[in-house]
Each structure stands twice: as C-alpha cells, then as structure tokens.
Design an enzyme around this catalytic site. Structure first.
Site, mmCIF file in Angstrom:
data_model
loop_
_atom_site.group_PDB
_atom_site.id
_atom_site.type_symbol
_atom_site.label_atom_id
_atom_site.label_comp_id
_atom_site.label_asym_id
_atom_site.label_seq_id
_atom_site.Cartn_x
_atom_site.Cartn_y
_atom_site.Cartn_z
ATOM 1 N N GLU A 14 7.613 -42.414 55.541
ATOM 2 C CA GLU A 14 6.391 -42.278 54.747
ATOM 3 C C GLU A 14 5.848 -43.664 54.408
ATOM 4 O O GLU A 14 6.599 -44.549 54.004
ATOM 5 C CB GLU A 14 6.664 -41.517 53.444
ATOM 6 C CG GLU A 14 5.400 -41.373 52.595
ATOM 7 C CD GLU A 14 5.656 -40.846 51.196
ATOM 8 O OE1 GLU A 14 5.907 -39.645 51.053
ATOM 9 O OE2 GLU A 14 5.573 -41.653 50.240
ATOM 10 N N THR A 45 0.434 -41.320 52.692
ATOM 11 C CA THR A 45 0.092 -40.635 51.440
ATOM 12 C C THR A 45 -1.424 -40.660 51.190
ATOM 13 O O THR A 45 -2.167 -41.414 51.826
ATOM 14 C CB THR A 45 0.816 -41.254 50.230
ATOM 15 O OG1 THR A 45 0.336 -42.589 50.066
ATOM 16 C CG2 THR A 45 2.313 -41.252 50.417
ATOM 17 N N TYR A 46 -1.834 -39.836 50.226
ATOM 18 C CA TYR A 46 -3.248 -39.649 49.916
ATOM 19 C C TYR A 46 -3.399 -39.631 48.406
ATOM 20 O O TYR A 46 -2.697 -38.879 47.723
ATOM 21 C CB TYR A 46 -3.687 -38.299 50.508
ATOM 22 C CG TYR A 46 -5.151 -38.013 50.402
ATOM 23 C CD1 TYR A 46 -6.027 -38.492 51.364
ATOM 24 C CD2 TYR A 46 -5.658 -37.260 49.347
ATOM 25 C CE1 TYR A 46 -7.381 -38.227 51.282
ATOM 26 C CE2 TYR A 46 -7.013 -36.987 49.261
ATOM 27 C CZ TYR A 46 -7.859 -37.475 50.232
ATOM 28 O OH TYR A 46 -9.200 -37.208 50.144
ATOM 29 N N ARG A 104 -0.761 -30.098 46.291
ATOM 30 C CA ARG A 104 -1.752 -29.832 45.251
ATOM 31 C C ARG A 104 -2.239 -31.142 44.641
ATOM 32 O O ARG A 104 -3.409 -31.309 44.363
ATOM 33 C CB ARG A 104 -1.122 -28.952 44.161
ATOM 34 C CG ARG A 104 -2.130 -28.386 43.201
ATOM 35 C CD ARG A 104 -1.475 -27.926 41.939
ATOM 36 N NE ARG A 104 -0.796 -29.037 41.293
ATOM 37 C CZ ARG A 104 -0.047 -28.922 40.221
ATOM 38 N NH1 ARG A 104 0.154 -27.752 39.693
ATOM 39 N NH2 ARG A 104 0.525 -29.978 39.686
ATOM 40 N N HIS A 172 10.364 -29.042 40.207
ATOM 41 C CA HIS A 172 9.127 -29.762 39.897
ATOM 42 C C HIS A 172 9.086 -29.980 38.381
ATOM 43 O O HIS A 172 9.472 -29.088 37.615
ATOM 44 C CB HIS A 172 7.928 -28.922 40.356
ATOM 45 C CG HIS A 172 6.624 -29.633 40.184
ATOM 46 N ND1 HIS A 172 5.934 -29.636 38.998
ATOM 47 C CD2 HIS A 172 5.896 -30.385 41.040
ATOM 48 C CE1 HIS A 172 4.831 -30.351 39.123
ATOM 49 N NE2 HIS A 172 4.789 -30.815 40.366
ATOM 50 N N ASP A 181 10.304 -22.599 41.340
ATOM 51 C CA ASP A 181 10.237 -23.551 42.456
ATOM 52 C C ASP A 181 10.458 -22.835 43.788
ATOM 53 O O ASP A 181 9.782 -23.113 44.784
ATOM 54 C CB ASP A 181 11.295 -24.651 42.288
ATOM 55 C CG ASP A 181 10.865 -25.665 41.246
ATOM 56 O OD1 ASP A 181 9.739 -26.172 41.339
ATOM 57 O OD2 ASP A 181 11.660 -25.940 40.324
ATOM 58 N N GLN A 199 11.054 -34.015 47.677
ATOM 59 C CA GLN A 199 10.981 -35.122 46.726
ATOM 60 C C GLN A 199 12.271 -35.922 46.873
ATOM 61 O O GLN A 199 13.296 -35.357 47.291
ATOM 62 C CB GLN A 199 10.875 -34.524 45.314
ATOM 63 C CG GLN A 199 10.810 -35.516 44.194
ATOM 64 C CD GLN A 199 9.605 -36.419 44.321
ATOM 65 O OE1 GLN A 199 9.589 -37.290 45.200
ATOM 66 N NE2 GLN A 199 8.606 -36.214 43.494
HETATM 67 P P1 FAD Z 1 2.415 -26.730 44.277
HETATM 68 O O1 FAD Z 1 3.223 -26.292 45.421
HETATM 69 O O2 FAD Z 1 1.118 -26.059 44.094
HETATM 70 O O3 FAD Z 1 3.306 -26.603 42.952
HETATM 71 C C1 FAD Z 1 4.502 -27.317 42.799
HETATM 72 C C2 FAD Z 1 5.333 -26.911 41.589
HETATM 73 O O4 FAD Z 1 4.611 -27.049 40.405
HETATM 74 C C3 FAD Z 1 5.820 -25.509 41.617
HETATM 75 O O5 FAD Z 1 7.181 -25.473 41.298
HETATM 76 C C4 FAD Z 1 4.997 -24.836 40.585
HETATM 77 O O6 FAD Z 1 5.724 -23.776 40.086
HETATM 78 C C5 FAD Z 1 4.780 -25.929 39.614
HETATM 79 N N1 FAD Z 1 3.545 -25.874 38.890
HETATM 80 C C6 FAD Z 1 2.349 -26.185 39.369
HETATM 81 N N2 FAD Z 1 1.419 -26.070 38.410
HETATM 82 C C7 FAD Z 1 2.063 -25.690 37.305
HETATM 83 C C8 FAD Z 1 1.654 -25.417 36.000
HETATM 84 N N3 FAD Z 1 0.369 -25.509 35.645
HETATM 85 N N4 FAD Z 1 2.581 -25.032 35.115
HETATM 86 C C9 FAD Z 1 3.849 -24.942 35.484
HETATM 87 N N5 FAD Z 1 4.296 -25.207 36.702
HETATM 88 C C10 FAD Z 1 3.416 -25.573 37.601
HETATM 89 N N6 FAD Z 1 0.843 -36.568 45.414
HETATM 90 C C11 FAD Z 1 -0.305 -37.202 45.776
HETATM 91 O O7 FAD Z 1 -1.246 -37.273 44.980
HETATM 92 N N7 FAD Z 1 -0.447 -37.755 47.031
HETATM 93 C C12 FAD Z 1 0.529 -37.707 47.965
HETATM 94 O O8 FAD Z 1 0.361 -38.211 49.079
HETATM 95 C C13 FAD Z 1 1.762 -37.056 47.609
HETATM 96 N N8 FAD Z 1 2.775 -36.951 48.504
HETATM 97 C C14 FAD Z 1 3.913 -36.264 48.167
HETATM 98 C C15 FAD Z 1 4.917 -36.094 49.124
HETATM 99 C C16 FAD Z 1 6.090 -35.383 48.825
HETATM 100 C C17 FAD Z 1 7.153 -35.199 49.896
HETATM 101 C C18 FAD Z 1 6.256 -34.839 47.515
HETATM 102 C C19 FAD Z 1 7.517 -34.108 47.172
HETATM 103 C C20 FAD Z 1 5.272 -34.990 46.556
HETATM 104 C C21 FAD Z 1 4.084 -35.685 46.855
HETATM 105 N N9 FAD Z 1 3.035 -35.822 45.925
HETATM 106 C C22 FAD Z 1 1.879 -36.481 46.298
HETATM 107 C C23 FAD Z 1 3.169 -35.303 44.555
HETATM 108 C C24 FAD Z 1 2.583 -33.872 44.368
HETATM 109 O O9 FAD Z 1 1.198 -33.875 44.588
HETATM 110 C C25 FAD Z 1 2.909 -33.420 42.953
HETATM 111 O O10 FAD Z 1 4.296 -33.264 42.790
HETATM 112 C C26 FAD Z 1 2.163 -32.199 42.433
HETATM 113 O O11 FAD Z 1 2.381 -32.088 41.026
HETATM 114 C C27 FAD Z 1 2.649 -30.871 43.019
HETATM 115 O O12 FAD Z 1 2.211 -30.744 44.283
HETATM 116 P P2 FAD Z 1 2.718 -29.494 45.188
HETATM 117 O O13 FAD Z 1 2.034 -29.651 46.470
HETATM 118 O O14 FAD Z 1 4.185 -29.418 45.212
HETATM 119 O O15 FAD Z 1 2.099 -28.269 44.325
#
Ligand code: FAD
Length: 318
Positions: A14, A45-46, A104, A172, A181, A199
């Site tokens: 990455e 990353t973005y 997200r 998370h 999760d 993560q």
């Molecule tokens: P989702 O799959 O939609 O949700 C993830 C988790 O959050 C779930 O467990 C869900 O239950 C919980 N959750 C979500 N919303 C809520 C809520 N309101 N209340 C309670 N629980 C909730 N971020 C960036 O901005 N740019 C990147 O390039 C980037 N790269 C990443 C790469 C990896 C491999 C990882 C692990 C993370 C990365 N992130 C990045 C961080 C990521 O955007 C955040 O962790 C974000 O908070 C969750 O994204 P997700 O896609 O897992 O969301």
C-alpha cells in the site's frame, strides 16, 4: 526455517499519494524498488471527501502505464451523492483501473453520531454495489477471441473488476460488537466484494481468530492480512491514534529502549517479520504490506520470511 511457506504465497503493497514535489520524488524512487519484486498488486490510498483524488489517480496511472503491476485504487464514499460517486468510479475506470478497495471513509473531524455526514451511500457495501453497477453500465459486454477459430469472437459479459473491502481483526472502532463487524463483512461480500484486506494488527492470534470467526459466519472471500513494519516510537504512537488499535506493549517498549534510529528500525522490522512468519506458518497465502511510501522496511520483512528469494526463483524457472 521457511519450508512451510506456501509456494503460491503472494505479497502486495500500500502507498499513499505524495503531498509535495520532494515526497513525490522519494515515492517514485521507492516504487521502482517495490515494483522490481513483482508484487501481486499495489494499492494507493484515497483521502476521504476526495481530498487526494488527482494525486491518487496520478500515482495509479504511473503504475498502470510504466509497470506490469496491477494498481488498486482505494475509493471512499463518505459525503458523496450517488452522482458524484458514480462519476468518480467512471473516471477511474476510464483511466484503466479495474481493481478497487471500496471504503466508506471516516466522518469529517467534529462530526457527531446522527449528523448527516455520510451522503447518499451509507456504507462500503453500497459503494461495492455501485462500482459493479457503473462497470456493467459502462461495459455490458466484451468480445474475446475463440481459440482455434481465427477471426471469430465470443461475446461475454463485461470485464470483471476486483473489488476489495476493509476488514478489522480487532473490530472497527465504531462497531458495537464482533458480530457487527462480521455482519458488515458478510454484507460487503454479498454486495459483490471478492477480496478483504485487514486493518493493521500486531499479533497473529488477533488475525487468525478473526478469520476463523469470519469463516464460521459464512465469509468465503480471501482475507489478506495487513502488516505494517513500524520503525519509530513516534510513528507507532501516531498509528495507534489513527486506528484505535490496542497498544502492542512489547513493541512499544522495545522501540523506546532502542538507542539509535537503526536499532529502532531493526526492532520494527523484526516484529513485522516474526508476525509475517507466524501467519505463513499458519497457512496464510499472502501478505499485504503498509509501506509508508518506503521500500527498505517492507522488503526487509519479505526477505526475512523468504518470500523475495522464493519469488525470484519462481520467476527464473517460469
Ligand atoms: P463500512 O464497511 O461501511 O463499516 C465499517 C465498520 O464500521 C463496521 O464494523 C460497521 O459496523 C461500523 N460502523 C460504521 N458506521 C457506524 C456507526 N455509525 N456506528 C457504529 N458502527 C459503525 N480511509 C480513507 O479515507 N482512505 C483510504 O484510502 C483508506 N484505506 C483503508 C484501507 C484499509 C485496508 C482499511 C482497513 C481502512 C482504510 N481506511 C481508509 C479507513 C476506513 O475508511 C475507515 O475505517 C472507515 O471508518 C470505515 O470504512 P469501511 O469501508 O470499513 O466502512
């Protein structure tokens, strides 16, 4: 020592888009070294809310146009309308990107639960669906040669895209339970994701027990472990602040006890190497390395578990 490493074990990296001309020069220098090892893919990353859109695309285009390595684009949907997210996906597909990590993204600083910060897409699972939809609309069919029949073409449904998603072995930070999760990961796979990347974590058991639970819950896609060689105490503190991961106390102490930067780097690399070795010994088929845009530490980890030598030998015999 490395006899148990699976012959097909893969590795990937990455990167993040550089912010200044000097960091861009350093990144492209490191990229040359990373590409030379023939990784399975390199992800970029973005910044949530599109803050790095052009810079991310520039690095992805560089990988696509100048190397044989597959670039993977991270995309986030937080704060976007459907139209904006669709336009973003189209722009990346038009650039030739066919591999995505659908996320997200985090809410903007200061946003509170209940604030409408999410935009039209509430979760990464919805972004996965949207990427598939945009791809199918853009290219519903493609033509392929028929072996043995020169000139003949077979019609197939459009090119498949790789859509990876994030997974969180230690949960998370906003998740209420392990079940939440697991449900989230299942929902992403049901939406069409075909790869999960975790993560970072610091102990093999955290990942292995998560994968066991995910399999029991019905997740079938590959779950790649994300490993970060953390080579300074300051970086460890920053990473823990950003990710909310539990503190790896032994690593923290060893980094603090090391006298020089070289010794600190050696401590961080050895911790990551030993973690990677445990995962490979447990039968894992790949490693995803967080590089901080540097090549020395991640390549030292791969060399330490025999993956670079193995890869070179396989290429020589191919
Ligand atoms: P989702 O799959 O939609 O949700 C993830 C988790 O959050 C779930 O467990 C869900 O239950 C919980 N959750 C979500 N919303 C809520 C809520 N309101 N209340 C309670 N629980 C909730 N971020 C960036 O901005 N740019 C990147 O390039 C980037 N790269 C990443 C790469 C990896 C491999 C990882 C692990 C993370 C990365 N992130 C990045 C961080 C990521 O955007 C955040 O962790 C974000 O908070 C969750 O994204 P997700 O896609 O897992 O969301």
């Amino acid at each position: 020592m490395n006899a148990s490493v699976r012959p097909e074990a893969t590795f990937s990296f990455e990167l993040y888009p550089p912010r200044t001309p000097a960091s861009a020069t350093a990144l492209y220098e490191s990229l040359t070294h990373l590409v030379a090892t023939d990784p399975q893919f390199i992800s970029v990353t973005y910044g949530a809310n599109g803050s790095s859109r052009d810079r991310s695309l520039e690095v992805l285009r560089h990988i696509l146009n100048n190397t044989a390595v597959q670039p993977m684009a991270h995309l986030t949907c937080v704060g976007s309308s459907y139209a904006e997210a669709s336009q973003l996906i189209r722009e990346f597909l038009d650039a030739g990107i066919t591999s995505f990590l659908a996320l997200r993204g985090d809410p903007p600083k200061g946003a509170h639960e209940g604030d409408n910060f999410l935009g039209d897409l509430g979760s990464a699972a919805e972004l996965v669906q949207l990427i598939h939809r945009v791809q199918v609309e853009r290219e519903p069919f493609s033509f392929h040669d028929v072996p043995g029949f020169p000139g003949a073409k077979r019609l197939r449904s459009g090119e498949k895209v790789t859509i990876a998603v994030a997974a969180f072995p230690n949960g998370h930070p906003r998740s209420r339970s392990v079940e939440q999760d697991l449900d989230t990961l299942l929902a992403k796979e049901a939406a069409g994701a075909n790869l999960a990347i975790t993560q970072l974590f610091f102990y093999a058991d955290q990942y292995l027990s998560f994968v066991e639970k995910a399999r029991a819950a019905g997740v079938t896609m590959r779950i790649l472990p994300g490993i970060m060689p953390v080579t300074t105490p300051r970086r460890l503190a920053r990473i823990l602040e950003l990710t909310d991961e539990p503190t790896p106390v032994d690593l923290e102490r060893s980094l603090a006890a090391a006298d020089t930067e070289e010794q600190q780097a050696a401590v961080g690399i050895e911790h990551a190497r030993s973690l990677a070795q445990e995962l490979l010994d447990a039968g894992e088929s790949g490693l995803h390395l967080y590089t901080f845009n540097q090549h020395e530490a991640p390549l030292a980890v791969l060399r330490g578990v025999g993956l670079l030598d193995q890869h070179t030998k396989q290429k020589e015999h191919a």
